[in-house]
Write a protein that holds these residues in place. Structure first.
Motif, PDB file in Angstrom:
ATOM      1  N   LEU A   5       0.609  -1.213  -0.031  1.00 34.60           N
ATOM      2  CA  LEU A   5       0.020   0.219  -0.001  1.00 34.60           C
ATOM      3  C   LEU A   5       0.983   1.288  -0.034  1.00 34.60           C
ATOM      4  N   SER A   6       2.207   1.126  -0.026  1.00 34.40           N
ATOM      5  CA  SER A   6       2.826   2.238   0.419  1.00 34.40           C
ATOM      6  C   SER A   6       3.020   3.282  -0.943  1.00 34.40           C
ATOM      7  N   ILE A   7       3.253   2.768  -2.146  1.00 32.53           N
ATOM      8  CA  ILE A   7       3.346   3.722  -3.345  1.00 32.53           C
ATOM      9  C   ILE A   7       2.399   3.440  -4.634  1.00 32.53           C
ATOM     10  N   ALA A   8       1.341   3.072  -4.086  1.00 32.11           N
ATOM     11  CA  ALA A   8       0.256   2.803  -5.077  1.00 32.11           C
ATOM     12  C   ALA A   8      -0.049   3.928  -6.090  1.00 32.11           C
ATOM     13  N   ASP A  48     -11.053   3.506 -15.386  1.00 36.00           N
ATOM     14  CA  ASP A  48     -10.775   3.860 -14.012  1.00 36.00           C
ATOM     15  C   ASP A  48     -11.970   3.507 -13.127  1.00 36.00           C
ATOM     16  N   THR A  49     -11.793   2.484 -12.021  1.00 35.16           N
ATOM     17  CA  THR A  49     -12.875   1.913 -11.489  1.00 35.16           C
ATOM     18  C   THR A  49     -13.151   3.012 -10.187  1.00 35.16           C
ATOM     19  N   THR A  50     -12.533   3.967 -10.280  1.00 33.97           N
ATOM     20  CA  THR A  50     -13.097   5.072  -8.989  1.00 33.97           C
ATOM     21  C   THR A  50     -14.660   5.542  -9.389  1.00 33.97           C
ATOM     22  N   VAL A  51     -15.654   5.419  -8.389  1.00 31.25           N
ATOM     23  CA  VAL A  51     -16.925   5.605  -8.741  1.00 31.25           C
ATOM     24  C   VAL A  51     -17.505   6.112  -7.469  1.00 31.25           C
ATOM     25  N   THR A  52     -18.511   6.684  -7.772  1.00 31.33           N
ATOM     26  CA  THR A  52     -19.291   7.373  -6.738  1.00 31.33           C
ATOM     27  C   THR A  52     -19.953   6.358  -5.794  1.00 31.33           C
ATOM     28  N   ASP A  53     -20.114   6.402  -4.599  1.00 30.00           N
ATOM     29  CA  ASP A  53     -20.647   5.417  -3.616  1.00 30.00           C
ATOM     30  C   ASP A  53     -22.394   5.518  -3.745  1.00 30.00           C
ATOM     31  N   THR A  54     -22.999   4.803  -4.133  1.00 26.05           N
ATOM     32  CA  THR A  54     -24.529   4.720  -4.202  1.00 26.05           C
ATOM     33  C   THR A  54     -25.249   4.042  -3.062  1.00 26.05           C
ATOM     34  N   SER A  55     -24.777   4.411  -1.894  1.00 20.65           N
ATOM     35  CA  SER A  55     -25.345   3.714  -0.515  1.00 20.65           C
ATOM     36  C   SER A  55     -26.338   4.328  -0.071  1.00 20.65           C
ATOM     37  N   SER A  56     -26.584   5.481  -0.754  1.00 22.15           N
ATOM     38  CA  SER A  56     -27.874   6.300  -0.381  1.00 22.15           C
ATOM     39  C   SER A  56     -29.287   5.378  -0.568  1.00 22.15           C
ATOM     40  N   THR A 313      -3.766 -11.949   0.323  1.00 20.75           N
ATOM     41  CA  THR A 313      -2.685 -11.188  -0.643  1.00 20.75           C
ATOM     42  C   THR A 313      -3.637 -10.162  -1.236  1.00 20.75           C
ATOM     43  N   ILE A 314      -4.629 -10.263  -1.466  1.00 20.30           N
ATOM     44  CA  ILE A 314      -5.428  -9.410  -2.377  1.00 20.30           C
ATOM     45  C   ILE A 314      -5.336  -8.186  -1.576  1.00 20.30           C
ATOM     46  N   ILE A 315      -5.377  -6.842  -2.489  1.00 19.07           N
ATOM     47  CA  ILE A 315      -5.436  -5.561  -1.771  1.00 19.07           C
ATOM     48  C   ILE A 315      -6.816  -5.103  -1.914  1.00 19.07           C
ATOM     49  N   ASN A 316      -7.412  -4.526  -0.879  1.00 17.11           N
ATOM     50  CA  ASN A 316      -8.784  -3.984  -0.951  1.00 17.11           C
ATOM     51  C   ASN A 316      -9.852  -5.050  -1.558  1.00 17.11           C
ATOM     52  N   GLY A 317      -9.708  -6.072  -1.277  1.00 13.55           N
ATOM     53  CA  GLY A 317     -10.743  -7.171  -1.588  1.00 13.55           C
ATOM     54  C   GLY A 317     -12.182  -7.053  -1.220  1.00 13.55           C
ATOM     55  N   ASN A 318     -12.313  -6.265  -0.338  1.00 21.03           N
ATOM     56  CA  ASN A 318     -13.756  -5.867   0.034  1.00 21.03           C
ATOM     57  C   ASN A 318     -14.115  -4.732  -0.379  1.00 21.03           C
ATOM     58  N   PHE A 319     -13.532  -4.005  -1.413  1.00 22.00           N
ATOM     59  CA  PHE A 319     -13.704  -2.656  -2.043  1.00 22.00           C
ATOM     60  C   PHE A 319     -14.174  -1.518  -1.069  1.00 22.00           C
ATOM     61  N   ALA A 320     -13.523  -1.485   0.101  1.00 28.00           N
ATOM     62  CA  ALA A 320     -13.768  -0.767   1.149  1.00 28.00           C
ATOM     63  C   ALA A 320     -13.018   0.567   0.815  1.00 28.00           C
ATOM     64  N   SER A 321     -12.008   0.661   0.007  1.00 33.23           N
ATOM     65  CA  SER A 321     -11.215   1.984  -0.256  1.00 33.23           C
ATOM     66  C   SER A 321     -11.494   2.401  -1.691  1.00 33.23           C
ATOM     67  N   PRO A 322     -10.985   3.573  -2.015  1.00 36.60           N
ATOM     68  CA  PRO A 322     -10.867   3.976  -3.139  1.00 36.60           C
ATOM     69  C   PRO A 322      -9.923   2.903  -3.844  1.00 36.60           C
ATOM     70  N   PHE A 323     -10.105   2.793  -5.426  1.00 40.39           N
ATOM     71  CA  PHE A 323      -9.420   1.962  -5.962  1.00 40.39           C
ATOM     72  C   PHE A 323      -8.883   1.922  -7.155  1.00 40.39           C
ATOM     73  N   THR A 324      -8.421   3.141  -7.412  1.00 36.55           N
ATOM     74  CA  THR A 324      -7.841   3.685  -8.838  1.00 36.55           C
ATOM     75  C   THR A 324      -6.731   2.680  -9.110  1.00 36.55           C
ATOM     76  N   ILE A 351     -19.890  -3.911  -2.604  1.00 37.79           N
ATOM     77  CA  ILE A 351     -20.003  -4.730  -3.810  1.00 37.79           C
ATOM     78  C   ILE A 351     -19.431  -4.123  -5.055  1.00 37.79           C
ATOM     79  N   MET A 352     -18.810  -4.787  -5.923  1.00 35.78           N
ATOM     80  CA  MET A 352     -18.321  -4.565  -7.363  1.00 35.78           C
ATOM     81  C   MET A 352     -19.335  -4.868  -8.211  1.00 35.78           C
ATOM     82  N   GLN A 353     -19.944  -3.901  -8.744  1.00 36.94           N
ATOM     83  CA  GLN A 353     -20.887  -4.389  -9.862  1.00 36.94           C
ATOM     84  C   GLN A 353     -20.301  -4.173 -11.194  1.00 36.94           C
ATOM     85  N   VAL A 354     -20.217  -4.987 -12.307  1.00 39.14           N
ATOM     86  CA  VAL A 354     -19.662  -5.044 -13.251  1.00 39.14           C
ATOM     87  C   VAL A 354     -20.823  -5.200 -14.284  1.00 39.14           C
ATOM     88  N   ASP A 355     -21.308  -4.242 -15.086  1.00 44.29           N
ATOM     89  CA  ASP A 355     -22.269  -4.337 -16.383  1.00 44.29           C
ATOM     90  C   ASP A 355     -21.601  -4.564 -17.575  1.00 44.29           C
TER      91      ASP A 355
END
Length: 460
Positions: A5-8, A48-56, A313-324, A351-355
């Motif tokens: 995670l140090s120089i992503a 670029d998989t950075t997206v807006t959180d639709t948790s509303s 070993t997977i980074i951000n496998g729960n998609f909890a943080s921005p993931f550019t 959850i990661m949704q892929v359309d």
């Protein structure tokens, strides 16, 4: 996996790729997709998989109404500087370099090498370059001065900035490693003093065993604070000499301890075995004066990068943080897709949704990818993820090498249903690979996938 995670932020993703994937020619693996960068088409793109959180609207059936900015964003320049020094601290790879204390058992007075090249080793995700990922990209010397070299003094402490002023690491793609090439200088030796019977006796350690040397540093070993990539090449004296018995050393008639193939040869061989690893890169390559080539990982650095038992070993496998930089959506061979990050109703899990709007020609026409999955040969792992779709059908899950696309973990077809299912795949890699590539091949037909809790766990 702290290092990962140090120089992503070094990674750069663009909308045009110059390397692709295709099918294996191995008939024993028919139907299993294996990447092949030698087959290229012009429609290969990434998102670029950075997206807006639709948790509303906490429902997995939320439609993606987010307006995506698909324009390529120019990253700020990331110039390279390098520092070269020696360190007398106790053996601790994370310690800052420390000067000599009084009565150090070994003191280095003069130690220089000739810097011959800098290379970057990156994945196939480039903005404008096609580079052999095994040989890497030569960053310096530049094409207009191919024979340029620099004398580097470790004992005086060399800092190199101006000669590298034209290097911008953010132009080179998704950085994995930096390679630093050396040859011995004219003296072909390290000069210093050894404390024997409370008296310092001068010594000369011959570097005649080494013809060329390439140190390859993991991207997490490079400091990017202050808008610069600072590569610190530190020679750790205690790693070089700790535990070696100098009590029976032979002192020459000139009152100097000569450590070479003729004098104190057993001591010379022992110090040769430690010399390269004392720089603490992730791995190294060197050629002896006899022309023998050696290549290996540095054990303690490799252990710090590879996951421990029970770690993911997977980074951000729960998609909890921005993931550019953690996750890549790759579209090629006619595939078209987009992503949305949503919140699962009830559990609040991300959850990661892929359309997949156009399936493309192959299952690998749409891929959800993560690289930098560090795998140790002979160690058992389990890949676990939850997946479902609005249309039942098959996908391919695989862990392969980022630079050869050969399978290094596993490759399996997975049946995906309309209700969430946990997939578990146990495997044991046969090779060490700090940059293995996890991929879910989702193309071939139009459908929507939901993916959560991706893990690659070391289980022994």
């Amino acid at each position: 996996m702290k290092f990962f995670l140090s120089i992503a932020t070094i990674a750069v993703y663009a909308t045009a790729f110059l390397s692709l994937v295709a099918c294996s020619n191995d008939k024993s693996m028919a139907g299993i997709e294996i990447g092949n960068p030698t087959l290229a088409e012009g429609d290969t793109t990434t998102t670029d998989t950075t997206v807006t959180d639709t948790s509303s609207t906490p429902d997995t059936t939320v439609k993606d109404t987010t307006v995506k900015d698909t324009a390529v964003k120019k990253q700020p320049a990331l110039p390279l500087v390098a520092d070269f020094s020696i360190d007398y601290s106790d053996i601790n790879v994370k310690a800052l370099a420390k000067g000599a204390d009084k009565d150090e058992p070994i003191l280095l007075d003069t130690f220089s090498l000739v810097l011959t090249q800098l290379r970057s080793f990156s994945s196939y995700y480039y903005t404008s370059l096609t580079v052999d990922p095994v040989a890497g990209l030569q960053l310096w010397p530049y094409e207009d001065a191919p024979d340029e070299s620099l004398e580097i003094s470790f004992t005086q402490g060399s800092s190199i900035e101006d000669p590298f002023k034209d290097i911008d690491l953010n132009e080179e793609g998704y950085l994995k490693e930096m390679g630093v090439g050396f040859t011995p200088n004219e003296t072909m030796a390290i000069f210093g003093r050894i404390l024997i019977d409370n008296k310092y006796v001068p010594f000369v350690y011959s570097l005649s065993n080494f013809q060329t040397l390439m140190l390859r540093y993991h991207y997490s070993q490079i400091d990017t604070a202050g808008g610069k990539a600072n590569l610190s090449v530190i020679f750790r004296v205690k790693l070089f000499t700790d535990g070696i018995d100098f009590s029976g050393v032979e002192v020459g008639e000139d009152s100097v301890i000569h450590i070479d193939s003729k004098y104190n040869s057993a001591l010379w061989n022992a110090m040769n075995d430690r010399f390269v690893t004392s720089f603490q890169p992730l791995r190294y390559d060197y050629t002896t004066v006899a022309g023998d080539a050696h290549s290996e990982y540095v054990i303690d650095i490799w252990k710090g990068i590879a996951a421990k038992k029970g770690q993911n070993t997977i980074i951000n496998g729960n998609f909890a943080s921005p993931f550019t930089t953690d996750w890549i959506l790759m579209k090629q061979f006619g595939g078209r897709a987009d992503t949305t990050l949503i919140i699962e109703k009830g559990s609040n899990e991300r959850i990661m949704q892929v359309d997949v709007t156009t399936g493309g020609k192959h299952s690998y026409s749409v891929q959800l990818i993560q690289e930098n999955v560090a795998l140790i040969a002979g160690v058992q792992y389990q890949c676990v993820f939850t997946i479902w779709s609005n249309v039942e059908g098959q996908i391919t899950a695989r862990i392969g090498s980022y630079n050869t696309y050969e399978t290094v973990g596993f490759q399996e077809h997975v049946e995906v249903h309309t209700t969430g299912q946990s997939v578990g795949i146990t495997f044991t890699p046969e090779v060490n690979d700090p940059f293995a590539r996890f991929e879910l091949n989702l193309g071939g037909s139009e459908r929507t996938f939901w993916i959560k809790e991706v893990k690659v766990l070391r289980i022994n």
